[in-house]
Write a protein that holds these residues in place. Structure first.
Motif, PDB file in Angstrom:
ATOM      1  N   PRO A  28      75.099   4.233  23.672  1.00 14.15           N
ATOM      2  CA  PRO A  28      76.222   4.991  23.121  1.00 14.15           C
ATOM      3  C   PRO A  28      76.272   4.924  21.587  1.00 14.15           C
ATOM      4  CG  PRO A  28      76.962   3.648  24.947  1.00 14.15           C
ATOM      5  CD  PRO A  28      75.548   3.263  24.671  1.00 14.15           C
ATOM      6  N   VAL A  29      75.865   3.804  21.023  1.00 11.99           N
ATOM      7  CA  VAL A  29      75.851   3.653  19.565  1.00 11.99           C
ATOM      8  C   VAL A  29      74.871   4.642  18.937  1.00 11.99           C
ATOM      9  CG1 VAL A  29      75.337   2.058  17.684  1.00 11.99           C
ATOM     10  CG2 VAL A  29      76.509   1.232  19.710  1.00 11.99           C
ATOM     11  N   GLU A  30      73.718   4.809  19.555  1.00 11.41           N
ATOM     12  CA  GLU A  30      72.728   5.759  19.045  1.00 11.41           C
ATOM     13  C   GLU A  30      73.229   7.200  19.169  1.00 11.41           C
ATOM     14  OE1 GLU A  30      68.003   6.874  19.586  1.00 11.41           O
ATOM     15  OE2 GLU A  30      68.856   5.215  20.737  1.00 11.41           O
ATOM     16  N   ALA A  31      73.996   7.486  20.217  1.00 14.68           N
ATOM     17  CA  ALA A  31      74.578   8.823  20.377  1.00 14.68           C
ATOM     18  C   ALA A  31      75.576   9.103  19.252  1.00 14.68           C
ATOM     19  CB  ALA A  31      75.251   8.941  21.735  1.00 14.68           C
ATOM     20  N   ARG A  32      76.410   8.119  18.922  1.00 12.55           N
ATOM     21  CA  ARG A  32      77.353   8.263  17.809  1.00 12.55           C
ATOM     22  C   ARG A  32      76.612   8.472  16.490  1.00 12.55           C
ATOM     23  NH1 ARG A  32      82.614   6.086  18.480  1.00 12.55           N
ATOM     24  NH2 ARG A  32      82.952   5.365  20.590  1.00 12.55           N
ATOM     25  N   LYS A  33      75.541   7.714  16.302  1.00 19.61           N
ATOM     26  CA  LYS A  33      74.747   7.819  15.077  1.00 19.61           C
ATOM     27  C   LYS A  33      74.148   9.218  14.939  1.00 19.61           C
ATOM     28  CE  LYS A  33      70.956   5.478  12.729  1.00 19.61           C
ATOM     29  NZ  LYS A  33      69.965   4.404  12.833  1.00 19.61           N
ATOM     30  N   THR A  34      73.696   9.799  16.040  1.00 25.13           N
ATOM     31  CA  THR A  34      73.125  11.143  16.026  1.00 25.13           C
ATOM     32  C   THR A  34      74.160  12.173  15.593  1.00 25.13           C
ATOM     33  OG1 THR A  34      71.611  10.513  17.799  1.00 25.13           O
ATOM     34  CG2 THR A  34      71.928  12.864  17.427  1.00 25.13           C
ATOM     35  N   ILE A  35      75.391  12.045  16.101  1.00 27.66           N
ATOM     36  CA  ILE A  35      76.466  12.960  15.701  1.00 27.66           C
ATOM     37  C   ILE A  35      76.741  12.823  14.208  1.00 27.66           C
ATOM     38  CG2 ILE A  35      78.947  13.421  15.924  1.00 27.66           C
ATOM     39  CD1 ILE A  35      77.376  14.599  18.194  1.00 27.66           C
ATOM     40  N   ARG A  36      76.800  11.598  13.715  1.00 29.73           N
ATOM     41  CA  ARG A  36      77.087  11.383  12.289  1.00 29.73           C
ATOM     42  C   ARG A  36      75.966  11.903  11.401  1.00 29.73           C
ATOM     43  NH1 ARG A  36      79.444   6.091  13.964  1.00 29.73           N
ATOM     44  NH2 ARG A  36      81.671   6.495  14.060  1.00 29.73           N
ATOM     45  N   LEU A  37      74.722  11.785  11.858  1.00 29.55           N
ATOM     46  CA  LEU A  37      73.603  12.315  11.070  1.00 29.55           C
ATOM     47  C   LEU A  37      73.632  13.840  11.029  1.00 29.55           C
ATOM     48  CD1 LEU A  37      70.660   9.993  12.174  1.00 29.55           C
ATOM     49  CD2 LEU A  37      71.724  10.100   9.925  1.00 29.55           C
ATOM     50  N   THR A  38      74.073  14.464  12.118  1.00 29.23           N
ATOM     51  CA  THR A  38      74.123  15.923  12.201  1.00 29.23           C
ATOM     52  C   THR A  38      75.294  16.501  11.421  1.00 29.23           C
ATOM     53  OG1 THR A  38      73.144  15.794  14.407  1.00 29.23           O
ATOM     54  CG2 THR A  38      74.168  17.872  13.795  1.00 29.23           C
ATOM     55  N   TYR A  39      76.493  15.924  11.589  1.00 32.16           N
ATOM     56  CA  TYR A  39      77.717  16.493  11.019  1.00 32.16           C
ATOM     57  C   TYR A  39      78.238  15.745   9.798  1.00 32.16           C
ATOM     58  CZ  TYR A  39      77.982  19.258  15.268  1.00 32.16           C
ATOM     59  OH  TYR A  39      77.712  20.130  16.288  1.00 32.16           O
ATOM     60  N   GLY A  40      77.632  14.633   9.425  1.00 34.00           N
ATOM     61  CA  GLY A  40      78.125  13.851   8.301  1.00 34.00           C
ATOM     62  C   GLY A  40      79.242  12.916   8.741  1.00 34.00           C
ATOM     63  N   GLN A  41      80.001  12.398   7.784  1.00 38.93           N
ATOM     64  CA  GLN A  41      81.070  11.452   8.091  1.00 38.93           C
ATOM     65  C   GLN A  41      82.368  12.151   8.503  1.00 38.93           C
ATOM     66  OE1 GLN A  41      80.833   8.099   8.279  1.00 38.93           O
ATOM     67  NE2 GLN A  41      78.649   8.350   7.900  1.00 38.93           N
ATOM     68  N   GLY A  42      82.401  13.479   8.467  1.00 41.53           N
ATOM     69  CA  GLY A  42      83.610  14.246   8.746  1.00 41.53           C
ATOM     70  C   GLY A  42      84.161  14.147  10.150  1.00 41.53           C
ATOM     71  N   PRO A  43      83.332  14.217  11.206  1.00 37.68           N
ATOM     72  CA  PRO A  43      83.901  14.260  12.559  1.00 37.68           C
ATOM     73  C   PRO A  43      84.490  12.920  12.999  1.00 37.68           C
ATOM     74  CG  PRO A  43      81.537  14.141  12.702  1.00 37.68           C
ATOM     75  CD  PRO A  43      81.877  14.316  11.245  1.00 37.68           C
ATOM     76  N   ARG A  44      85.573  13.013  13.764  1.00 35.45           N
ATOM     77  CA  ARG A  44      86.169  11.831  14.363  1.00 35.45           C
ATOM     78  C   ARG A  44      85.710  11.796  15.812  1.00 35.45           C
ATOM     79  NH1 ARG A  44      92.147  11.977  15.401  1.00 35.45           N
ATOM     80  NH2 ARG A  44      91.875  11.010  17.408  1.00 35.45           N
ATOM     81  N   ILE A  45      84.925  10.797  16.179  1.00 30.58           N
ATOM     82  CA  ILE A  45      84.377  10.702  17.531  1.00 30.58           C
ATOM     83  C   ILE A  45      85.453  10.138  18.451  1.00 30.58           C
ATOM     84  CG2 ILE A  45      82.608   9.638  18.964  1.00 30.58           C
ATOM     85  CD1 ILE A  45      80.809   9.677  16.435  1.00 30.58           C
ATOM     86  N   LEU A  46      85.756  10.887  19.516  1.00 30.69           N
ATOM     87  CA  LEU A  46      86.818  10.509  20.442  1.00 30.69           C
ATOM     88  C   LEU A  46      86.281   9.689  21.611  1.00 30.69           C
ATOM     89  CD1 LEU A  46      88.636  13.958  20.477  1.00 30.69           C
ATOM     90  CD2 LEU A  46      89.196  11.965  19.092  1.00 30.69           C
TER      91      LEU A  46
END
Length: 55
Positions: A28-46
């Protein structure tokens, strides 16, 4: 797909809009990292949930 990879359903909020996206990652940590690499620090992961395989 890498060895040990699973599909995670990541739900996140970008610009006030909630989106869901399937991500192939080992943890799950790697999945979160992938989102942050794609969208930057802007998205709030729920949520990050492992998608169950259909039988």
């Amino acid at each position: 797909m890498r060895c040990g990879a699973k599909c995670f359903l990541v739900e996140f909020e970008v610009n006030g809009e909630i989106q869901s996206k399937p991500i192939v990652a080992r943890t799950p940590v790697e999945a979160r990292k992938t989102i942050r690499l794609t969208y930057g620090q802007g998205p709030r992961i729920l949520t990050v949930k492992e998608e169950k395989k259909r039988s």
